[in-house]
Design an enzyme around this catalytic site. Structure first.
Site, mmCIF file in Angstrom:
data_model
loop_
_atom_site.group_PDB
_atom_site.id
_atom_site.type_symbol
_atom_site.label_atom_id
_atom_site.label_comp_id
_atom_site.label_asym_id
_atom_site.label_seq_id
_atom_site.Cartn_x
_atom_site.Cartn_y
_atom_site.Cartn_z
ATOM 1 N N SER A 329 0.838 -1.197 0.000
ATOM 2 C CA SER A 329 0.000 0.000 0.000
ATOM 3 C C SER A 329 0.875 1.251 0.000
ATOM 4 O O SER A 329 1.690 1.433 -0.908
ATOM 5 C CB SER A 329 -0.954 -0.047 1.200
ATOM 6 O OG SER A 329 -1.933 0.948 1.121
ATOM 7 N N ASP A 385 -9.020 -5.168 -5.939
ATOM 8 C CA ASP A 385 -8.507 -4.143 -5.026
ATOM 9 C C ASP A 385 -8.484 -2.790 -5.735
ATOM 10 O O ASP A 385 -7.887 -2.657 -6.804
ATOM 11 C CB ASP A 385 -7.104 -4.537 -4.554
ATOM 12 C CG ASP A 385 -6.587 -3.635 -3.442
ATOM 13 O OD1 ASP A 385 -7.331 -2.724 -3.020
ATOM 14 O OD2 ASP A 385 -5.445 -3.842 -3.003
ATOM 15 N N HIS A 440 -7.726 -5.817 0.116
ATOM 16 C CA HIS A 440 -6.509 -5.002 0.184
ATOM 17 C C HIS A 440 -5.544 -5.528 1.236
ATOM 18 O O HIS A 440 -4.391 -5.092 1.280
ATOM 19 C CB HIS A 440 -6.889 -3.547 0.483
ATOM 20 C CG HIS A 440 -5.735 -2.597 0.455
ATOM 21 N ND1 HIS A 440 -4.975 -2.386 -0.673
ATOM 22 C CD2 HIS A 440 -5.195 -1.805 1.430
ATOM 23 C CE1 HIS A 440 -4.020 -1.505 -0.401
ATOM 24 N NE2 HIS A 440 -4.124 -1.152 0.872
#
Length: 528
Positions: A329, A385, A440
């Site tokens: 991320s 995602d 995610h």
């Protein structure tokens, strides 16, 4: 004993109805009234009330002459009222039988349990190829088992940044690492990979954020967060992988101030070049403060200083050195910025980036500069995602379809490197939720990666990674496996029963209390 007085409605139901005139007109009128009442009850959704009305009215019907045509109407109605909704399992039995793992496999039976360790091969002759020398051509479709194991290994190093992060808002050490550098891998069970932590990285993320975002309970630092670490391969692992590998693992978004930084979508120019990157990511990477305890140097300066020290030390010993940057991320974005810096300072160093669920970071000139510097990037993404589609989810998606026209625009975000795309639907162990809220999560990525063979193949039947890890901080496993959701938490929410019978929050052991001295480089790397 006196009898309880019934309501007028009940008395009316008990009265014997007068025999109606046996004519077709009366029958049709009564049936019409009954049907109107049924429709009204169905619309209200009160099933019990519907049954009462139906029984009350149908009891009157036997006094009438009912032909076969009328019975054909009434019988289906009675059948619908008695029919119960069948209970269907979340997964058909035929598919459950085909699952390699069932709920019984997660019951501890000692030696009878399936081993979770995969074989570890010597990759010393092919490490450059596995790290993108030829941009992973021929290694992704189908996915080479050696590459799979190496990428999962780096993913577990990134997962350590979440597992060790103190995100308890009531903790006085909120935002720090729970363990000191010498105990990190030992506490998290990662010593099997043969690396040693040499330095922690701290970053500021409170710059220009609202006051209500700032940390208020912690005392160790109100302006810094633990953002990752630098580690280096030991002698045995160095022999297996064919070089001395310097690893930098960046943590993803956890703190509210980091979410605020992620939402900044404006592009900021680097120096006097045409290269532009997302301002929020750059702020986390480059911010520092003269009066802070942990960020007198920015995260960029901390990690660059440590890389320079380790590269110099091992090259002086005549060893071949590589740099692997990984993150999830926000951490994947920071890894790319780190790669840009490192490739500029160390032009002859082999640098690779392995990112998971990373968003777009910069424009076309940023992408081209990384390619020019020889940085090799493998982006692992999941189809469902949304984060890898950010920033500019709608605008960039549309404009990227017209690359011939918009390709050189400086304000359009571009992804960097080679993509390895996974799909939530490939795993038979994951729930088919329509919102995919957990897709995610990094453990979902590692689970899908461990079972991935190719786009057209099914989930790998001999995948060895523990499936229960999926529910570590989510609830994405199918219910048939009976693994509780979000099971990875401290017992009793961190409270302990002291010797006086009181539940208290324990203090940290002295060796695990963060110290500003931990950001200073050691004179020599730890012995192996």
């Amino acid at each position: 004993m006196e009898k309880m007085e019934l309501s007028p409605m009940r008395n009316m139901a008990k009265q014997k109805p007068e025999k109606p005139r046996r004519t077709k007109r009366v029958w049709r009128l009564k049936l019409n009234v009954t049907w109107q009442r049924m429709k009204k009850a169905l619309k209200s959704g009160l099933r019990n009330r519907l049954r009462v009305h139906l029984a009350s009215n149908l009891n009157k019907l036997p006094t009438l002459k009912i032909n076969h045509h009328d019975l054909a109407i009434i019988r289906p109605i009675q059948h619908v009222m008695k029919k119960k909704k069948p209970i269907r399992p979340t997964m058909p039995l035929e598919k459950l039988i085909q699952l390699p793992y069932t709920a019984a496999d997660f019951v501890d039976r000692g030696d009878a349990m399936t081993p979770t360790k995969s074989p570890v091969e010597n990759i010393s002759t092919r490490w450059r190829e596995l790290h993108g020398l030829h941009n992973w051509e021929g290694l992704i479709e189908p996915l080479h088992p050696w590459l799979r194991r190496e990428v999962v290994k780096y993913g577990e190093f990134v997962e350590a940044t979440y597992d060790a992060f103190d995100f308890d808002p009531l903790s006085e050490f909120c935002g720090s690492c729970r363990y000191n550098p010498n105990k990190l891998f030992e506490e998290l069970g990662l010593t099997k990979h043969g690396y040693k932590v040499t330095k922690y990285i701290y970053a500021m993320s409170h710059v220009d954020v609202p006051e209500w975002f700032e940390k208020s309970h912690c005392t160790w630092s109100k302006d810094s967060n633990w953002m990752g670490y630098v580690a280096v391969s030991g002698d045995a692992e160095t022999t297996r992988i064919g070089r001395r590998d310097i690893l930098v693992a960046w943590r993803g978004t956890v703190a509210p101030t980091e979410w605020y930084s992620d939402l900044k979508t404006s592009l900021q120019r680097l120096g006097k070049t045409n290269i532009k990157v997302q301002s929020g990511f750059l702020g986390v990477y480059c911010s520092k403060g003269e009066f802070t305890r942990y960020n007198k140097l920015s995260a960029s300066e901390q990690v660059t200083e440590e890389i320079r020290r380790l590269v110099t030390f091992f090259r002086d010993r005549g060893e071949e050195v590589s740099l692997t940057l990984c993150g999830h991320s926000l951490g994947g974005a920071l890894a790319l910025l780190n790669a840009y810096d490192a490739a500029t300072y160390f032009p002859d160093l082999f640098i690779s980036v392995i990112s998971f669920a990373a968003p777009r970071v910069g424009n076309i000139h940023f992408k081209e500069k990384l390619n020019e510097l020889g940085v090799k990037t493998l982006r692992v993404v999941i189809k469902q995602d949304i984060v890898p589609k950010l920033p500019g989810f709608i605008l960039n998606t549309i404009l990227n379809k017209f690359t011939a026209i918009t390709g050189r625009l400086k304000w359009i975000y571009r992804h960097v490197g080679t993509q390895l795309k996974l799909n939530m639907l490939h795993s038979p162990y994951l729930r088919r939720d329509p919102d995919y809220t957990g897709c995610h999560n990094l453990e979902i990525y590692l689970h899908l990666l461990d079972g991935y063979v190719s786009k057209t193949s099914k989930f790998r039947w001999n995948a060895r990674r523990d499936v229960a890890l999926v529910n570590k901080s989510t609830n994405m496993l199918i219910k048939e496996l009976k693994i509780p959701g979000s099971w990875y938490e401290r017992p009793f929410k961190g409270l302990v029963l002291n010797q006086y019978g009181r539940w208290v929050k324990p203090g940290r052991q002295a060796e695990h209390i963060p110290s500003p001295l931990s950001i200073e480089s050691c004179q020599e790397p730890p012995p192996f």
